[in-house]
Design a protein around this motif. Sequence first.
Motif, short mmCIF file in Angstrom:
data_model
loop_
_atom_site.label_atom_id
_atom_site.label_comp_id
_atom_site.label_asym_id
_atom_site.label_seq_id
_atom_site.Cartn_x
_atom_site.Cartn_y
_atom_site.Cartn_z
N TYR A 1 0.84 -1.20 0.00
CA TYR A 1 0.00 0.00 0.00
C TYR A 1 0.87 1.26 0.00
CZ TYR A 1 -3.69 3.27 1.27
OH TYR A 1 -4.57 4.32 1.29
N ARG B 1 -11.92 10.39 -2.70
CA ARG B 1 -11.50 9.05 -2.25
C ARG B 1 -9.99 9.01 -2.07
NH1 ARG B 1 -14.99 5.15 -2.24
NH2 ARG B 1 -14.43 2.97 -1.99
N ILE C 1 -9.07 10.31 1.23
CA ILE C 1 -9.22 9.33 2.32
C ILE C 1 -8.02 8.39 2.33
CG2 ILE C 1 -10.66 7.50 3.27
CD1 ILE C 1 -13.07 8.81 1.95
N HIS C 2 -7.59 7.97 1.14
CA HIS C 2 -6.40 7.12 1.07
C HIS C 2 -5.17 7.85 1.61
CE1 HIS C 2 -7.64 3.38 -0.84
NE2 HIS C 2 -8.41 4.07 -1.66
N ILE D 1 -12.05 6.30 7.25
CA ILE D 1 -11.17 5.30 6.65
C ILE D 1 -11.85 3.94 6.59
CG2 ILE D 1 -9.01 4.03 7.04
CD1 ILE D 1 -7.78 6.68 7.94
N LYS E 1 -14.64 3.27 5.68
CA LYS E 1 -15.52 3.18 4.51
C LYS E 1 -14.78 2.67 3.28
CE LYS E 1 -18.52 6.98 6.03
NZ LYS E 1 -19.03 8.34 5.71
N LEU E 2 -13.44 2.64 3.31
CA LEU E 2 -12.68 2.14 2.17
C LEU E 2 -12.88 0.63 2.03
CD1 LEU E 2 -9.30 4.07 2.58
CD2 LEU E 2 -11.06 4.47 0.84
N THR F 1 -8.62 -3.05 -0.52
CA THR F 1 -8.13 -1.71 -0.19
C THR F 1 -7.08 -1.27 -1.20
OG1 THR F 1 -8.37 -2.41 2.13
CG2 THR F 1 -7.34 -0.27 1.71
N ASP G 1 -8.57 -0.80 -4.74
CA ASP G 1 -9.34 0.43 -4.80
C ASP G 1 -8.40 1.63 -4.98
OD1 ASP G 1 -11.99 1.90 -4.33
OD2 ASP G 1 -10.68 2.84 -2.85
N ALA G 2 -7.30 1.66 -4.23
CA ALA G 2 -6.33 2.75 -4.35
C ALA G 2 -5.74 2.79 -5.75
CB ALA G 2 -5.22 2.58 -3.31
#
Length: 234
Positions: free
Chosen positions: A100, A159, A162-163, A187, A189-190, A210, A213-214
């Motif tokens: 990540y 979004r 948030i990341h 967070i 909600k991710l 996660t 999505d990022a």
Amino acid sequence: MTDASPKPVVPHRIAKLQSRLRSQLVPWVYRGFIEDFALLRNNVTLMDELIEERRLQYDSKFQEAIATMEKDEAAFYADFMLEETTFIEMLPQLQWRSQYLMIYATFEHALNQVCAVALQRLELHSDQSQKRSSVLERTKICLKKCSVQVDWGKAGWQRIGIHAKLRNKLVHANGVFTASDPEKTLIAKLPGVQLKAEDDEITVLLGTETLLDAINVMHDSLLSLANYEHPDLA
């Protein structure tokens, strides 16, 4: 002496397409840093498969080893294997956290590249006074200077915000929230994020969803910037 041959007339639709391609903020030839996200996506999928394979192998070997043992002997064996068992349990989070952070670092590098290309093509100079700001904030300042219109309130950029908070929590607090921290709700909600409560602390756990999505939202947002048709470049 013969007259020079007349230049062929470029059809209007072709000329229009050429103009649109020229006006794009980041030409295709410079977009290698955006295509890195396809490799990151493949890496996440591959590691997910390998981690699951390793877990199944370990569980199978463990169950096979204690199958014929008495209860006390099996408990002793479990204690003996505790370090490896702990590693198998922690492996997903060790992998997802490291990947990540690499994904986010790749995104920041890509934003820097977008700004560098934009400044070069528009013959502008970068603002060195903003170096203490985050890469995302410097990008906003740079693109405003380049007269690039970006709707930072769009869902994709929200979004990414948030990341960014998740990335900062992993880097600066090892992914641990206090129970009263309001950011944990945001967070959570991710996709793929789980919150593990222990005493007065809450630890964020990542899942493959996660990371994917990022990757997806960052890739799409970078493409949107790269495809921006600047009137001064047409």
